[in-house]
Design an enzyme around this catalytic site. Structure first.
Site, PDB file in Angstrom:
ATOM      1  N   ASP A  67       0.840  -1.203   0.000  1.00 30.38           N
ATOM      2  CA  ASP A  67       0.000   0.000   0.000  1.00 30.38           C
ATOM      3  C   ASP A  67       0.871   1.248   0.000  1.00 30.38           C
ATOM      4  O   ASP A  67       2.112   1.153   0.029  1.00 30.38           O
ATOM      5  CB  ASP A  67      -0.964  -0.007   1.213  1.00 30.38           C
ATOM      6  CG  ASP A  67      -0.252  -0.262   2.545  1.00 30.38           C
ATOM      7  OD1 ASP A  67       0.986  -0.159   2.596  1.00 30.38           O
ATOM      8  OD2 ASP A  67      -0.930  -0.569   3.535  1.00 30.38           O
ATOM      9  N   ASN A 136      -7.338  -0.463  14.321  1.00 25.12           N
ATOM     10  CA  ASN A 136      -8.781  -0.555  14.059  1.00 25.12           C
ATOM     11  C   ASN A 136      -9.122  -1.816  13.261  1.00 25.12           C
ATOM     12  O   ASN A 136     -10.217  -1.935  12.722  1.00 25.12           O
ATOM     13  CB  ASN A 136      -9.266   0.689  13.312  1.00 25.12           C
ATOM     14  CG  ASN A 136      -8.612   0.838  11.947  1.00 25.12           C
ATOM     15  OD1 ASN A 136      -7.700   0.087  11.606  1.00 25.12           O
ATOM     16  ND2 ASN A 136      -9.064   1.805  11.170  1.00 25.12           N
ATOM     17  N   HIS A 138      -7.629  -2.759  10.484  1.00 25.49           N
ATOM     18  CA  HIS A 138      -7.400  -2.681   9.035  1.00 25.49           C
ATOM     19  C   HIS A 138      -6.248  -3.593   8.622  1.00 25.49           C
ATOM     20  O   HIS A 138      -5.340  -3.881   9.388  1.00 25.49           O
ATOM     21  CB  HIS A 138      -7.206  -1.236   8.554  1.00 25.49           C
ATOM     22  CG  HIS A 138      -5.878  -0.612   8.832  1.00 25.49           C
ATOM     23  ND1 HIS A 138      -5.707   0.750   8.958  1.00 25.49           N
ATOM     24  CD2 HIS A 138      -4.640  -1.130   9.005  1.00 25.49           C
ATOM     25  CE1 HIS A 138      -4.437   1.020   9.170  1.00 25.49           C
ATOM     26  NE2 HIS A 138      -3.763  -0.106   9.213  1.00 25.49           N
ATOM     27  N   GLU A 143      -9.834  -0.154   5.251  1.00 23.54           N
ATOM     28  CA  GLU A 143     -10.386   0.311   6.521  1.00 23.54           C
ATOM     29  C   GLU A 143     -11.699  -0.419   6.830  1.00 23.54           C
ATOM     30  O   GLU A 143     -12.310  -1.017   5.925  1.00 23.54           O
ATOM     31  CB  GLU A 143     -10.631   1.825   6.443  1.00 23.54           C
ATOM     32  CG  GLU A 143      -9.392   2.649   6.138  1.00 23.54           C
ATOM     33  CD  GLU A 143      -8.407   2.736   7.319  1.00 23.54           C
ATOM     34  OE1 GLU A 143      -8.515   1.940   8.271  1.00 23.54           O
ATOM     35  OE2 GLU A 143      -7.517   3.604   7.279  1.00 23.54           O
TER      36      GLU A 143
HETATM   37  N1  LIG Z   1      -0.931   0.736   6.193  1.00 23.43           N
HETATM   38  C1  LIG Z   1      -0.149   0.162   7.238  1.00 23.43           C
HETATM   39  C2  LIG Z   1      -0.409  -1.302   7.306  1.00 23.43           C
HETATM   40  O1  LIG Z   1      -0.018  -1.939   6.114  1.00 23.43           O
HETATM   41  C3  LIG Z   1       0.361  -1.831   8.497  1.00 23.43           C
HETATM   42  O2  LIG Z   1       0.436  -3.218   8.446  1.00 23.43           O
HETATM   43  C4  LIG Z   1      -0.356  -1.407   9.748  1.00 23.43           C
HETATM   44  C5  LIG Z   1       0.359  -1.770  11.029  1.00 23.43           C
HETATM   45  O3  LIG Z   1       1.532  -1.054  11.188  1.00 23.43           O
HETATM   46  P1  LIG Z   1       2.605  -1.390  12.295  1.00 23.43           P
HETATM   47  O4  LIG Z   1       3.271  -2.654  11.872  1.00 23.43           O
HETATM   48  O5  LIG Z   1       3.548  -0.209  12.258  1.00 23.43           O
HETATM   49  O6  LIG Z   1       1.888  -1.537  13.582  1.00 23.43           O
HETATM   50  O7  LIG Z   1      -0.707  -0.037   9.696  1.00 23.43           O
HETATM   51  C6  LIG Z   1      -0.321   0.827   8.616  1.00 23.43           C
HETATM   52  O8  LIG Z   1      -1.241   1.858   8.583  1.00 23.43           O
END
Ligand SMILES: N[C@@H]1[C@@H](O)[C@H](O)[C@@H](COP(=O)(O)O)O[C@@H]1O
Length: 239
Positions: A67, A136, A138, A143
């Site tokens: 993403d 949340n 996602h 989302e």
């Molecule tokens: N868009 C990304 C996701 O792809 C990621 O997996 C998630 C968790 O992030 P983290 O590993 O820093 O907790 O949130 C972000 O917003």
């Protein structure tokens, strides 16, 4: 779905890297969708180590970025492109022809998403998709409320994502939209691994695994993936 709890972040990371290495040994030209975020850092470092030790090779595989924040490119420190270059492509000496990232600065984002979907489809879908999970629920930037049937698409970011996302930037950065791999592509992937670490993720993991399978909580889709793995450390398994 396979759920496993590992003693700590290191063990979780080494296990995940080993799984990726095993796939590469079985299928050297695998198509792998790679997440950014704090969680996979350890996995990527462990994978780099395995490659350096000669236990696997990334010479023939292709990576797709999971993403991206709309409006940001590789020059922005908090972008997914910058992260993947820093943590994965650079250390593994991945050549430009070996990866495809979202162009989140494209004038026509819908066309960019269609192009990304085509790129994946033409290569027969993902062999492996590695994702983290947001607070949340996602997955990538899908989302709560996003249909499970979408492929790559533009997403309107949730408030939590915008707030939590600031951790990737040294100065406050306005975030509103994302471009993201869709959950249909996760379901179509031959293997899907979701990793989570730390006590902050414990309620998320509980809901993802024990709650209903619903578009209101995207991570719950993992319950239905035929080759889905949810791998967490002790802290993320706390609830
Ligand atoms: N868009 C990304 C996701 O792809 C990621 O997996 C998630 C968790 O992030 P983290 O590993 O820093 O907790 O949130 C972000 O917003």
């Amino acid at each position: 779905m396979n759920f496993q709890i590992f003693a700590d972040y290191e063990t979780l990371s080494r296990h995940t890297a080993r799984h990726i290495a095993d796939l590469l040994n079985r299928k050297p030209d695998a198509l792998i969708c790679a997440a950014s975020g704090d969680t996979p850092v350890g996995t990527y470092r462990a994978l780099v180590q395995l490659v350096k030790n000669g236990e696997t090779s990334v010479d023939r595989c292709t990576f797709v970025g999971l993403d991206e924040w709309v409006g940001l490119g590789p020059e922005s420190e908090g972008s997914c492109a910058n992260y993947l270059q820093r943590e994965l492509f650079g250390p593994l000496n991945i050549q430009p022809g070996q990866y495809r990232l979202f162009d989140a600065k494209a004038d026509d984002l819908e066309a960019e998403c269609e192009d990304m979907t085509r790129f994946v489809d033409e290569r027969g879908g993902f062999d492996l998709i590695l994702v983290g999970v947001g607070l949340n629920g996602h997955i990538a930037l899908n989302e709560p409320g996003t249909p499970f049937t979408l492929k790559a698409h533009v997403s309107e970011l949730a408030e939590t994502t915008i707030t939590v996302g600031q951790k990737y930037f040294s100065t406050p950065t306005p975030l509103t939209l994302g471009v993201t791999t869709g959950l249909q592509q996760l379901m179509d992937a031959r293997e899907a691994i979701l990793i989570a670490s730390g006590s902050k993720k414990a309620p998320v993991i509980k809901t993802a695994l024990e709650g209903p399978v619903t578009e209101d909580f995207p991570a719950s889709i993992m319950q239905t993936h035929p080759n889905g793995y949810v791998w967490v450390d002790q802290d993320a398994a706390g609830e």
